[in-house]
Write a protein that holds these residues in place. Structure first.
Motif, PDB file in Angstrom:
ATOM      1  N   PRO A  74       2.500   4.638  -1.134  1.00  0.00           N
ATOM      2  CA  PRO A  74       1.987   5.601  -2.118  1.00  0.00           C
ATOM      3  C   PRO A  74       2.759   5.532  -3.436  1.00  0.00           C
ATOM      4  O   PRO A  74       3.957   5.242  -3.469  1.00  0.00           O
ATOM      5  N   GLN A 110      -7.309   3.031  -3.452  1.00  0.00           N
ATOM      6  CA  GLN A 110      -6.246   4.028  -3.321  1.00  0.00           C
ATOM      7  C   GLN A 110      -5.767   4.481  -4.704  1.00  0.00           C
ATOM      8  O   GLN A 110      -5.593   5.678  -4.946  1.00  0.00           O
ATOM      9  N   ARG A 124      -8.828  -2.248  -0.828  1.00  0.00           N
ATOM     10  CA  ARG A 124      -8.446  -0.898  -0.382  1.00  0.00           C
ATOM     11  C   ARG A 124      -7.279  -0.355  -1.205  1.00  0.00           C
ATOM     12  O   ARG A 124      -7.209   0.840  -1.482  1.00  0.00           O
ATOM     13  N   SER A 152       0.801  -1.219   0.000  1.00  0.00           N
ATOM     14  CA  SER A 152       0.000   0.000   0.000  1.00  0.00           C
ATOM     15  C   SER A 152       0.836   1.273   0.000  1.00  0.00           C
ATOM     16  O   SER A 152       0.301   2.348   0.257  1.00  0.00           O
TER      17      SER A 152
END
Length: 367
Positions: free
Chosen positions: A120, A148, A144, A118
């Motif tokens: 960025p 994102q 999720r 996850s």
């Protein structure tokens, strides 16, 4: 009519070892079982290279561990001389190398980019080109993570699919706790809290050790795995004076008996997670889980139903959750049973392979 068999090429630049690399190998084995040809391309010094060899999986050593011209040219030479139907990239470095190699060749071989974590993604034109033009589809290991990429990076939702890592539901099962503890040389009567994870900072081992240090002397902590923060952890354990209560067996090819020996499984990660395989394995073993709302963990662990969710980097809250579970056998049983049911229903190995096969077929048919 029998569906055509594919030549699927996986690229992996990472030299490390963890859930990402394990998923690549297990997924590759599943595709081979379905009759596809699979080749893994990776650096010769990468752990995944030797692991693939030991498992009998086709693997080729290429110098693709860094973003440089040598890596692009090495991939270009290999791809130019081999018939490939789809390329599945896994880390930032190999994703860039594969994209540039294919662009230089002018070949229309689709690239599927799997995002395992996850962390960025940068906002710049080059990264957007990599994900939206050079890659034909993006796979995330949790919903999720998909949200994102859509919400923050503004990537097209039609080209992103969440495919959580599947776990072998026939292998990971509850066991005879007393028997496995005796086999592993662990105390038969002590409450055991455990974690299975590569020893990386963001897995939160230091917070688990802090929380454990405040528990009664009768408890034991089982840390299965190895990695870059091992020495720091050993120093922390020594400083807290709990070395006689902590067991660190290192990496284990089969973590099943270690999971079966635990009373509670904790993974207090604070960054870079999809749906961690270790959590799914522990759930299938019928263990109550303590974790954090990081990445896509909440897709597996539901607070007060399949486990307890605590704030990341909060040792006091983690300690309270551990004490609560160790002090309530009925709650452990309830959460552990629900965890196993959820893992069986949602995170099976065959479901993962079937969904990935569908994505590979779709991109090859629409390139």
């Amino acid at each position: 009519m029998t569906a055509a068999k594919l030549h699927i090429v996986h690229t992996e630049a990472s030299l490390g070892w963890g859930g990402q690399e394990i998923r690549i190998l297990t997924e590759a084995a599943g595709m081979i079982q379905r009759g596809h040809q699979v080749t893994l391309l990776c650096p010769p010094q990468a752990r995944i290279y030797s692991e693939a060899q030991s498992r009998g999986l086709p693997v080729v050593a290429l110098p693709i561990g860094r973003k440089n011209l040598r890596g692009v040219l090495a991939l270009r030479r290999w791809l130019k001389t081999h018939a490939v139907d789809v390329i599945n990239t896994h880390s930032s470095t190999d994703a860039w190398l594969a994209a540039l190699a294919m662009k230089s060749l002018g070949k229309r071989v689709p690239i599927v980019r799997t995002r395992h974590i996850s962390a960025p993604i940068p906002h710049n034109p080059a990264t957007r080109w990599l994900y939206q033009r050079a890659s034909h589809h993006i796979v995330t290991t949790g919903e999720r993570l998909r949200e994102q990429l859509i919400g923050i990076n503004r990537f097209s939702p039609t080209a992103i699919t969440s495919v959580p890592t599947g776990v072998d539901t026939a292998h990971f099962v509850p066991g005879d706790k007393a028997a496995v503890r005796q086999q592993l040389g662990l105390p038969l009567d002590a409450p055991i809290v455990g974690i299975v994870a590569t020893l990386r900072s963001w897995k939160g081992h230091r917070y688990l050790v802090e929380a454990f240090a405040a528990l009664p002397d009768t408890t034991r902590l089982l840390i299965v795995g190895d990695g870059p923060v091992k020495e720091a952890l050993l120093a922390q354990i020594a400083q807290l004076g709990i070395a006689d209560r902590v067991v660190l067996p290192g990496n284990q090819r089969d973590v099943l008996p270690w999971l079966q020996a635990m009373d509670v499984f904790a993974l207090p990660s604070y960054a870079n997670e999809g749906v961690p395989q270790a959590i799914l394995q522990a759930m299938l073993c019928g263990l109550p889980i303590i974790s954090t709302p990081v990445g896509s963990i909440l897709e597996a662990v539901e607070h007060e139903r399949t486990g307890l969710i605590v704030e990341p980097q909060n040792s006091a809250e983690l300690q309270h959750a551990i004490q609560r579970l160790l002090g309530d056998a009925d709650l452990r049983q309830k959460l552990g049973s629900a965890a196993r049911e959820r893992a069986l229903a949602r995170f099976g190995f065959e479901a993962m392979v079937e969904r990935m096969e569908g994505i590979f077929r779709n991109v090859t048919e629409n390139v």
